[in-house]
Design a protein around this motif. Structure first.
Motif, mmCIF file in Angstrom:
data_model
loop_
_atom_site.group_PDB
_atom_site.id
_atom_site.type_symbol
_atom_site.label_atom_id
_atom_site.label_comp_id
_atom_site.label_asym_id
_atom_site.label_seq_id
_atom_site.Cartn_x
_atom_site.Cartn_y
_atom_site.Cartn_z
ATOM 1 N N LEU A 12 0.826 -1.201 0.000
ATOM 2 C CA LEU A 12 0.000 0.000 0.000
ATOM 3 C C LEU A 12 0.864 1.257 0.000
ATOM 4 C CD1 LEU A 12 -2.761 -1.094 2.551
ATOM 5 C CD2 LEU A 12 -3.059 -0.727 0.097
ATOM 6 N N ALA A 13 1.966 1.240 0.772
ATOM 7 C CA ALA A 13 2.863 2.399 0.813
ATOM 8 C C ALA A 13 3.472 2.663 -0.562
ATOM 9 C CB ALA A 13 3.966 2.168 1.845
ATOM 10 N N ALA A 14 3.914 1.594 -1.227
ATOM 11 C CA ALA A 14 4.476 1.751 -2.573
ATOM 12 C C ALA A 14 3.434 2.330 -3.523
ATOM 13 C CB ALA A 14 4.973 0.400 -3.088
ATOM 14 N N CYS A 15 2.217 1.815 -3.418
ATOM 15 C CA CYS A 15 1.141 2.305 -4.279
ATOM 16 C C CYS A 15 0.839 3.777 -4.002
ATOM 17 C CB CYS A 15 -0.110 1.453 -4.067
ATOM 18 S SG CYS A 15 -1.457 1.816 -5.214
ATOM 19 N N LEU A 16 0.814 4.150 -2.719
ATOM 20 C CA LEU A 16 0.529 5.538 -2.355
ATOM 21 C C LEU A 16 1.620 6.480 -2.853
ATOM 22 C CD1 LEU A 16 -0.791 5.050 1.297
ATOM 23 C CD2 LEU A 16 -2.127 5.688 -0.708
ATOM 24 N N LEU A 17 2.879 6.070 -2.727
ATOM 25 C CA LEU A 17 3.979 6.914 -3.194
ATOM 26 C C LEU A 17 3.938 7.093 -4.711
ATOM 27 C CD1 LEU A 17 6.905 5.622 -0.945
ATOM 28 C CD2 LEU A 17 5.874 7.905 -0.883
ATOM 29 N N ILE A 18 3.700 5.988 -5.412
ATOM 30 C CA ILE A 18 3.640 6.095 -6.878
ATOM 31 C C ILE A 18 2.447 6.947 -7.296
ATOM 32 C CG2 ILE A 18 3.290 4.802 -9.013
ATOM 33 C CD1 ILE A 18 4.843 2.510 -7.801
ATOM 34 N N PHE A 19 1.310 6.748 -6.635
ATOM 35 C CA PHE A 19 0.136 7.556 -6.970
ATOM 36 C C PHE A 19 0.409 9.031 -6.709
ATOM 37 C CE2 PHE A 19 -3.812 9.675 -5.725
ATOM 38 C CZ PHE A 19 -4.527 9.522 -6.901
ATOM 39 N N ALA B 238 3.471 4.163 -17.109
ATOM 40 C CA ALA B 238 4.144 2.913 -16.749
ATOM 41 C C ALA B 238 4.276 2.792 -15.237
ATOM 42 C CB ALA B 238 5.528 2.851 -17.400
ATOM 43 N N MET B 239 4.541 3.918 -14.572
ATOM 44 C CA MET B 239 4.626 3.889 -13.108
ATOM 45 C C MET B 239 3.270 3.559 -12.485
ATOM 46 S SD MET B 239 7.680 4.163 -12.385
ATOM 47 C CE MET B 239 7.211 3.964 -10.681
ATOM 48 N N LEU B 240 2.206 4.034 -13.104
ATOM 49 C CA LEU B 240 0.878 3.705 -12.595
ATOM 50 C C LEU B 240 0.605 2.211 -12.746
ATOM 51 C CD1 LEU B 240 -1.545 5.095 -11.313
ATOM 52 C CD2 LEU B 240 -2.536 5.350 -13.581
ATOM 53 N N VAL B 241 1.054 1.620 -13.852
ATOM 54 C CA VAL B 241 0.916 0.172 -14.038
ATOM 55 C C VAL B 241 1.711 -0.573 -12.979
ATOM 56 C CG1 VAL B 241 1.445 -1.744 -15.600
ATOM 57 C CG2 VAL B 241 0.453 0.359 -16.506
ATOM 58 N N LEU C 84 0.106 -3.354 -5.927
ATOM 59 C CA LEU C 84 -1.084 -3.459 -5.087
ATOM 60 C C LEU C 84 -1.736 -4.824 -5.238
ATOM 61 C CD1 LEU C 84 -2.803 -1.871 -3.099
ATOM 62 C CD2 LEU C 84 -4.178 -1.065 -5.015
ATOM 63 N N LEU C 85 -1.837 -5.315 -6.470
ATOM 64 C CA LEU C 85 -2.395 -6.654 -6.694
ATOM 65 C C LEU C 85 -1.513 -7.725 -6.044
ATOM 66 C CD1 LEU C 85 -3.545 -6.399 -10.424
ATOM 67 C CD2 LEU C 85 -4.995 -6.445 -8.385
ATOM 68 N N ILE C 86 -0.198 -7.565 -6.151
ATOM 69 C CA ILE C 86 0.717 -8.518 -5.513
ATOM 70 C C ILE C 86 0.506 -8.522 -4.012
ATOM 71 C CG2 ILE C 86 3.155 -8.911 -4.967
ATOM 72 C CD1 ILE C 86 3.815 -7.990 -7.804
ATOM 73 N N ALA C 87 0.321 -7.342 -3.425
ATOM 74 C CA ALA C 87 0.114 -7.257 -1.973
ATOM 75 C C ALA C 87 -1.183 -7.933 -1.561
ATOM 76 C CB ALA C 87 0.112 -5.786 -1.537
ATOM 77 N N TRP C 88 -2.252 -7.710 -2.324
ATOM 78 C CA TRP C 88 -3.523 -8.347 -1.993
ATOM 79 C C TRP C 88 -3.448 -9.864 -2.187
ATOM 80 C CZ3 TRP C 88 -6.680 -4.078 -4.907
ATOM 81 C CH2 TRP C 88 -6.941 -3.022 -4.032
ATOM 82 N N ILE C 89 -2.812 -10.284 -3.271
ATOM 83 C CA ILE C 89 -2.643 -11.730 -3.493
ATOM 84 C C ILE C 89 -1.814 -12.345 -2.386
ATOM 85 C CG2 ILE C 89 -1.553 -13.422 -5.028
ATOM 86 C CD1 ILE C 89 -2.332 -11.568 -7.360
ATOM 87 N N GLY D 64 5.191 11.011 -20.789
ATOM 88 C CA GLY D 64 3.870 10.501 -20.418
ATOM 89 C C GLY D 64 3.856 8.991 -20.339
ATOM 90 N N LYS D 65 4.613 8.316 -21.228
ATOM 91 C CA LYS D 65 4.683 6.863 -21.194
ATOM 92 C C LYS D 65 5.284 6.381 -19.876
ATOM 93 C CE LYS D 65 5.023 6.073 -26.193
ATOM 94 N NZ LYS D 65 5.867 5.528 -27.285
ATOM 95 N N ALA D 66 6.314 7.077 -19.408
ATOM 96 C CA ALA D 66 6.948 6.685 -18.152
ATOM 97 C C ALA D 66 5.992 6.864 -16.977
ATOM 98 C CB ALA D 66 8.219 7.500 -17.928
#
Length: 894
Positions: free
Chosen positions: A110-117, A373-376, A382-387, A368-370
């Motif tokens: 979640l922290a990684a996701c929040l920072l990237i977001f 890509a960071m959002l992906v 996040l999916l890895i963390a939930w899994i 913009g691609k980069a």
């Protein structure tokens, strides 16, 4: 057990019974009903007990009980919620290691996701703060010569904006902008040096809503020789204290070597970091054409201007853009006016930052691609963390199975168990959010350093629209609930008779799902590792590539812009360079109009004397002295280099030129030797080709090498390049500064090193590589936690099997192979899926670079081997522990 009543009376029937029933027996029967309810909860479950409770209340017609029915339900719900909380807390505290791994893994994801977001939100927020940002567009321009695209940029002619506003009623307002160079000024006998100064017309502040601290936005940039400063610049120049901005209005400064004073007419707030236009000062556009020079207002060939327009509400930008070909035909008549065919386009303001592949762009840009890509990457993590949470939770099947069996025997319904486990999931997720928030706060400053911006969560949230916040919150909550559903249904599905005997019924569908989740985790991890490796290799390639010149140990000294150009300037520069060359650590000294890494200007309409007059060629051009090629180690292929006699104070008297190999090829000359002595026609003038140098990368490897023509010029805007023979050129700074100020008093001495300036062109790539690397490591770490969960679950399921195998004589090695094979097989499947995905993604990313690495086999094999090794190490501890278990311990209850 009493027979289940056939139905529950509707609410209106209960109200009617309340009205007619005598209340004197209510208290006497209420206690009996509550006791019956508690007993029925244990026997038939809460839901059925509630129905019986209501039915008995209706049967006894006790309005007091019925009136307190809703309160009783609330009390029961509170008791059940308290029970959920107590059980959840006990499970968390009872299994501290498991809970810690689960909470930390989910929290890290979640922290990684929040920072990237946070980073993505910042990049997407560029220019959104302007009023009418949705209606602001900038005009871009493609130029074609001989049927080929020769320029794709944001620079156009000064007449474009006003003429379009006159011709097209769809345009509400327009503004013109021209870069003004360095902010080299004199204020009250003090010298200051800065950058990001532009000429802007009087409409600028009506198009861009930069807030003012002082001054009138309608007249601030109207009169010639007026200037608007930002807060920081005003403090620097005038020492403003206590925000007394109005006191600065009317004060004057001197810019460059202009003898005319500039009056301060406005102070604006510092430009936000998320504005694609950055400036420290704006000079009135009318200054450019206040004298005899009217080109900045009426020229159709002077190409150094940026135009922005505001469309009227409801205007279709594409429909307006479709009218531009007629505009070009009307005013440029093919290539008759500017020497090239002009095509104009509109780019939305909000895309100027992320979607700019334009030349001569003054905007602060990124890829913009980069960003996407960071959002992906964030979604993957996040999916890895939930899994990971799902796998770790289901790996505790043995511990929770007996609990489930006992609770079912006591009358608990499956729905109650599902609610219990989902509540535990929510509790763990809340704790994980706390951990994530702590990680974000702790790493915020380091993250800001990596991305080169000062971000905070409060700033990001304040910039988001309420709908975006609700959507993000909904996604997070839905993810938490969905991540908890699978473990909840798995654990609540055990049959009491089976689990209390110690037997488990494995579901093939459940096993496939868990394995599929692990395959997804490691597919994402393998893709990220491969991408990180390829990005780092491309960066290394660009940083270590042969540029065709030598940038090492070259010091750059700022140009003497405040020194007047006169007949003695060349002699002064020659004496200045000669004195610098006498320093022991100096190898050579040169001056040039541009430095390596800077975009060159272009010369249009060039041709050889023997070519027909309708032939037109376009080249980049650079002014350089006779020592420039020696200073940067640029090789001479044919002819000779510049000599002091080639330089002329009057530009029109320059008659010699040097080309690079690309320019020779562009002119259709067979080879470099044949080019020597040929005449290049430039309008009314001409240059004789005296030499040819090798091609070199004037700009980064993100851009192709262009044809270049070099002219022997001097200028007050030319920087000095000093080649040294020491690894510590900083020791020269004091001596160089002394000599510089001796020959150019009144100028501000600034220095840098060309290697640092040149490498700064890769700042976006370096930032992208660092972010991807950090979050790839986090993704791998979280994936490994999920693998631990699956290996633990599998070990539990196969404990009896392993005991039997060992009792029958199976070796430790065979047991380890048996347990490891399934996991290695899953990782292998993940790698097979990841390789084509990574190949396609990186092929797309590398396509942005004209000079790039080849996607060789080892770039995919190395990440695959790394993933296998990581997986093997991750499961080795659990595999060894299970394989070493004494069979007597696992079989003694059979």
């Amino acid at each position: 057990m009493s027979k289940q009543p056939p139905f529950i009376p509707p609410r209106w029937a209960l109200k009617f019974l309340l009205a007619i029933c005598p209340p004197h027996l209510a208290e006497e029967i209420e206690g009996d009903l509550l006791q019956t309810f508690a007993r029925d909860c244990r026997r038939v479950g809460e839901q059925r007990a509630r129905r019986k409770y209501v039915w008995n209340a209706v049967r006894y017609c006790r309005p007091g009980i019925l009136l307190r029915n809703s309160f009783s339900y609330s009390l029961i719900n509170t008791i059940m919620l308290r029970n959920y909380i107590l059980i959840a807390i006990r499970n968390v505290t009872k299994n501290k290691v498991f809970s810690g791994i689960n909470i930390f893994g989910l929290g890290t994801g979640l922290a990684a996701c929040l920072l990237i977001f946070q980073f993505v939100s910042y990049e997407l927020s560029y220019d959104t703060f302007f009023e009418n940002a949705d209606r602001i567009y900038r005009i871009t321009n493609d130029r074609f010569q001989n049927g080929k695209l020769i320029q794709h940029g944001t620079i156009t002619y000064p007449t474009i904006g006003p003429t379009m506003a006159k011709d097209y009623p769809e345009i509400e307002r327009y503004t013109r902008l021209m870069p003004g160079g360095d902010l080299n000024v004199k204020v009250n006998d003090k010298m200051f040096r800065g950058d990001n100064c532009h000429f802007a017309d009087e409409n600028f502040l009506s198009v861009f809503s930069f807030p003012l601290r002082a001054g009138d936005r309608t007249t601030a940039l109207k009169d010639p020789h007026t200037i608007m400063l930002t807060e920081t610049t005003a403090r620097k120049f005038f020492g403003v204290t206590d925000n007394a901005w109005a006191d600065v209005l009317g004060k004057t400064l001197y810019w460059g070597n202009d003898e005319q004073p500039y009056k301060v007419t406005a102070i604006c707030e510092d430009v936000p970091d998320n504005s694609h236009i950055q400036f420290n000062a704006l000079v009135s556009y009318s200054t450019l054409h206040s004298g005899d020079e009217k080109g900045a207002d009426i020229s159709w060939t002077w190409s150094d201007f940026r135009h922005y327009i505001v469309l009227k509400p409801g205007t279709d930008p594409k429909a307006l853009e479709n009218k531009f070909p007629a505009f070009s035909d009307r005013y440029f008549k093919g290539d008759k006016v500017s020497g090239s065919v002009e095509k104009f386009y509109l780019q939305p303001l909000k895309k100027a930052h992320l979607y700019s592949d334009y030349e001569y762009d003054i905007a602060r840009t990124a890829s913009g691609k980069a960003v996407w890509a960071m959002l992906v990457v964030a979604v993957f993590i996040l999916l890895i963390a939930w899994i990971n949470y799902i796998n770790l939770t289901t790996s505790r099947a043995l511990d929770r199975a007996k609990e489930v069996g006992l609770r079912k025997v006591m009358g608990a319904l499956k729905s109650q168990l599902v609610r219990q486990f989902i509540f535990e999931s929510i509790l763990i997720s809340m704790l994980a959010f706390v951990v994530a928030w702590v990680i974000v706060l702790a790493s915020q400053q380091s993250f800001n350093t990596i991305i080169g911006a000062q971000l905070s969560w409060w700033g990001v949230l304040s910039s988001l629209k309420p709908t975006t916040v609700f959507i993000l919150a909904g996604v997070m909550i839905a993810g938490v609930i969905l991540a908890g559903f699978y473990p909840a249904f798995v654990l609540s599905s055990y049959q009491p008779a089976t689990v209390l005997k110690g037997k488990f019924q494995r579901s093939s569908r459940g096993g496939l799902l868990r394995k599929g989740l692990v395959v997804f985790q490691f597919t994402a991890a393998a893709t990220l590792i491969t991408g990180t490796l390829i990005v780092s290799r491309q960066l290394k390639f660009m940083n270590e590539a042969d540029l065709g010149m030598n940038l090492s140990r070259v010091m750059i000294v700022s140009p003497p812009e405040r020194t007047a150009w006169d007949s003695t300037f060349i002699e002064r520069v020659e004496s200045y360079k000669a004195e610098l060359a006498q320093l022991n650590q100096v190898v050579s000294v040169s001056t040039s109009s541009q430095l390596p890494g800077q975009r060159l200007g272009r010369a249009f309409g060039l041709r050889l004397r023997e070519q027909p007059s309708e032939a037109h060629y376009t080249m980049s051009f650079m002014g350089a002295d006779y020592a420039h090629f020696d200073t940067y180690g640029v090789s001479l292929v044919a002819g000779r280099g510049f000599r002091p006699a080639d330089h002329q104070a009057d530009f029109s008297k320059i008659t010699t030129a040097i080309l690079n190999q690309n320019a020779v090829a562009l002119l259709g000359i067979a080879n470099a030797q044949e080019a020597i002595g040929k005449d290049i026609i430039d309008g009314d003038g001409h240059w004789v080709i005296i030499g040819v140098v090798n091609n070199f990368h004037q700009e980064s490897l993100k851009k192709p090498m262009e044809p270049i023509v070099f002219l022997p010029t001097y200028s007050t805007y030319a920087s000095t390049s000093i080649k040294t023979n020491t690894s510590t050129p900083q020791a020269l700074v004091a001596s160089v500064e002394k000599i510089y100020l001796k020959f150019f008093p009144g100028n501000v001495f600034e220095y840098s090193f060309i290697e640092d300036r040149y490498r700064s062109q890769y700042n976006d790539e370096n930032r992208f590589a660092k972010i991807v690397t950090i979050f790839t490591v986090l993704g791998i770490m979280i994936s490994c936690l999920g693998l631990i969960g699956l290996s633990s679950y599998t070990a539990v399921q196969r404990t009896k099997e392993i005991g039997i195998r060992k009792a029958l004589g199976a070796s430790l090695a065979s047991i380890i192979t048996l347990l490891s094979a399934d996991f290695i097989r899953l990782v292998t499947v993940a790698i097979i899926v990841a390789v084509p995905l990574a190949y396609l993604a990186m092929q797309q990313w590398l396509s942005n670079y004209p000079y790039r690495i080849a996607l060789q086999w080892f770039l995919f094999v190395v990440p695959a081997l790394l993933i296998v090794i990581i997986a093997a190490i991750t499961i080795s501890f659990q595999v060894l522990k299970t394989a070493r278990t004494n069979p007597a311990d696992t079989l003694k209850y059979e």
